[in-house]
Scaffold this motif. Structure first.
Motif, PDB file in Angstrom:
ATOM      1  N   SER A  71     -24.711 -20.468 -16.469  1.00  0.00           N
ATOM      2  CA  SER A  71     -24.364 -21.897 -16.464  1.00  0.00           C
ATOM      3  C   SER A  71     -22.998 -22.118 -15.795  1.00  0.00           C
ATOM      4  O   SER A  71     -22.817 -23.118 -15.096  1.00  0.00           O
ATOM      5  CB  SER A  71     -24.374 -22.480 -17.879  1.00  0.00           C
ATOM      6  N   TRP A  72     -22.049 -21.201 -15.983  1.00  0.00           N
ATOM      7  CA  TRP A  72     -20.756 -21.327 -15.311  1.00  0.00           C
ATOM      8  C   TRP A  72     -20.937 -21.175 -13.800  1.00  0.00           C
ATOM      9  O   TRP A  72     -20.328 -21.905 -13.033  1.00  0.00           O
ATOM     10  CB  TRP A  72     -19.751 -20.288 -15.839  1.00  0.00           C
ATOM     11  N   LEU A  73     -21.778 -20.241 -13.385  1.00  0.00           N
ATOM     12  CA  LEU A  73     -22.033 -20.052 -11.961  1.00  0.00           C
ATOM     13  C   LEU A  73     -22.654 -21.308 -11.344  1.00  0.00           C
ATOM     14  O   LEU A  73     -22.330 -21.680 -10.220  1.00  0.00           O
ATOM     15  CB  LEU A  73     -22.934 -18.838 -11.725  1.00  0.00           C
ATOM     16  N   ALA A  74     -23.525 -21.960 -12.095  1.00  0.00           N
ATOM     17  CA  ALA A  74     -24.122 -23.207 -11.605  1.00  0.00           C
ATOM     18  C   ALA A  74     -23.053 -24.295 -11.471  1.00  0.00           C
ATOM     19  O   ALA A  74     -23.033 -25.038 -10.483  1.00  0.00           O
ATOM     20  CB  ALA A  74     -25.235 -23.661 -12.544  1.00  0.00           C
ATOM     21  N   LYS A  75     -22.142 -24.389 -12.452  1.00  0.00           N
ATOM     22  CA  LYS A  75     -21.049 -25.362 -12.378  1.00  0.00           C
ATOM     23  C   LYS A  75     -20.137 -25.053 -11.199  1.00  0.00           C
ATOM     24  O   LYS A  75     -19.675 -25.961 -10.505  1.00  0.00           O
ATOM     25  CB  LYS A  75     -20.231 -25.348 -13.668  1.00  0.00           C
ATOM     26  N   MET A  76     -19.856 -23.774 -10.973  1.00  0.00           N
ATOM     27  CA  MET A  76     -19.019 -23.353  -9.856  1.00  0.00           C
ATOM     28  C   MET A  76     -19.652 -23.777  -8.536  1.00  0.00           C
ATOM     29  O   MET A  76     -19.002 -24.376  -7.680  1.00  0.00           O
ATOM     30  CB  MET A  76     -18.844 -21.835  -9.875  1.00  0.00           C
ATOM     31  N   THR A  77     -20.930 -23.485  -8.387  1.00  0.00           N
ATOM     32  CA  THR A  77     -21.650 -23.828  -7.169  1.00  0.00           C
ATOM     33  C   THR A  77     -21.655 -25.333  -6.948  1.00  0.00           C
ATOM     34  O   THR A  77     -21.420 -25.806  -5.828  1.00  0.00           O
ATOM     35  CB  THR A  77     -23.091 -23.283  -7.246  1.00  0.00           C
ATOM     36  N   GLN A  78     -21.878 -26.092  -8.002  1.00  0.00           N
ATOM     37  CA  GLN A  78     -21.904 -27.556  -7.903  1.00  0.00           C
ATOM     38  C   GLN A  78     -20.533 -28.102  -7.536  1.00  0.00           C
ATOM     39  O   GLN A  78     -20.427 -29.008  -6.701  1.00  0.00           O
ATOM     40  CB  GLN A  78     -22.386 -28.172  -9.215  1.00  0.00           C
ATOM     41  N   ALA A  79     -19.477 -27.571  -8.132  1.00  0.00           N
ATOM     42  CA  ALA A  79     -18.123 -28.054  -7.842  1.00  0.00           C
ATOM     43  C   ALA A  79     -17.758 -27.818  -6.378  1.00  0.00           C
ATOM     44  O   ALA A  79     -17.203 -28.705  -5.716  1.00  0.00           O
ATOM     45  CB  ALA A  79     -17.111 -27.364  -8.754  1.00  0.00           C
ATOM     46  N   ILE A  80     -18.079 -26.642  -5.867  1.00  0.00           N
ATOM     47  CA  ILE A  80     -17.776 -26.330  -4.472  1.00  0.00           C
ATOM     48  C   ILE A  80     -18.598 -27.220  -3.549  1.00  0.00           C
ATOM     49  O   ILE A  80     -18.081 -27.805  -2.592  1.00  0.00           O
ATOM     50  CB  ILE A  80     -18.018 -24.835  -4.176  1.00  0.00           C
ATOM     51  N   SER A  81     -19.875 -27.333  -3.846  1.00  0.00           N
ATOM     52  CA  SER A  81     -20.760 -28.158  -3.023  1.00  0.00           C
ATOM     53  C   SER A  81     -20.305 -29.613  -3.015  1.00  0.00           C
ATOM     54  O   SER A  81     -20.252 -30.256  -1.955  1.00  0.00           O
ATOM     55  CB  SER A  81     -22.188 -28.048  -3.558  1.00  0.00           C
ATOM     56  N   GLN A  82     -19.970 -30.141  -4.175  1.00  0.00           N
ATOM     57  CA  GLN A  82     -19.542 -31.539  -4.284  1.00  0.00           C
ATOM     58  C   GLN A  82     -18.231 -31.768  -3.540  1.00  0.00           C
ATOM     59  O   GLN A  82     -18.061 -32.787  -2.863  1.00  0.00           O
ATOM     60  CB  GLN A  82     -19.386 -31.937  -5.754  1.00  0.00           C
ATOM     61  N   HIS A  83     -17.305 -30.820  -3.631  1.00  0.00           N
ATOM     62  CA  HIS A  83     -16.030 -30.943  -2.921  1.00  0.00           C
ATOM     63  C   HIS A  83     -16.256 -31.071  -1.422  1.00  0.00           C
ATOM     64  O   HIS A  83     -15.698 -31.961  -0.781  1.00  0.00           O
ATOM     65  CB  HIS A  83     -15.135 -29.736  -3.206  1.00  0.00           C
ATOM     66  N   TRP A  84     -17.055 -30.168  -0.860  1.00  0.00           N
ATOM     67  CA  TRP A  84     -17.270 -30.188   0.590  1.00  0.00           C
ATOM     68  C   TRP A  84     -18.098 -31.391   1.018  1.00  0.00           C
ATOM     69  O   TRP A  84     -17.889 -31.950   2.091  1.00  0.00           O
ATOM     70  CB  TRP A  84     -17.887 -28.875   1.065  1.00  0.00           C
TER      71      TRP A  84
END
Length: 113
Positions: A71-84
């Motif tokens: 779940s943390w990895l999913a949040k990490m991926t989402q945060a990076i994706s949303q930023h870009w």
């Protein structure tokens, strides 16, 4: 993966107790420029209280534990994706929050009055 990354991740014995930004990126499978995004999203916390423009180090034990949390990895991926996504939209002049460049358009202003 680069040879130096493989050598780093394949350390025999005790890994270093703290990791720099580039090493954290190697462990997490992202780019070094993505690590500050994770820090600002409060998904990663550097050791101590480094100045904003100072060198940041991270706990090896904490980072390796986070890699086991799906779940943390999913949040990490989402945060990076949303930023870009947001950054690219701003550069192209598209509205991210329904307004351009943080300003309300005259049409929106008239409707709200």
């Amino acid at each position: 993966m680069r040879e130096d990354q493989q050598q780093f991740l394949g350390l025999v014995g005790h890994p270093p107790a703290r990791l720099n930004v580039e090493q954290v990126a190697w462990v997490l499978g992202c780019q070094a420029h993505d690590v500050p995004i994770l820090v600002s999203s409060r998904l990663l916390k550097p050791l101590g209280n480094p100045p904003q423009n100072g060198t940041k180090y991270f706990s090896t034990a904490e980072v390796t534990e986070l890699t086991k949390d799906r779940s943390w990895l999913a949040k990490m991926t989402q945060a990076i994706s949303q930023h870009w996504h947001n950054r690219n939209a701003r550069q192209k002049g598209h509205a991210v929050n329904g307004s351009q460049n943080g300003h309300t358009s005259s049409v929106e202003f008239v409707r709200s009055v």
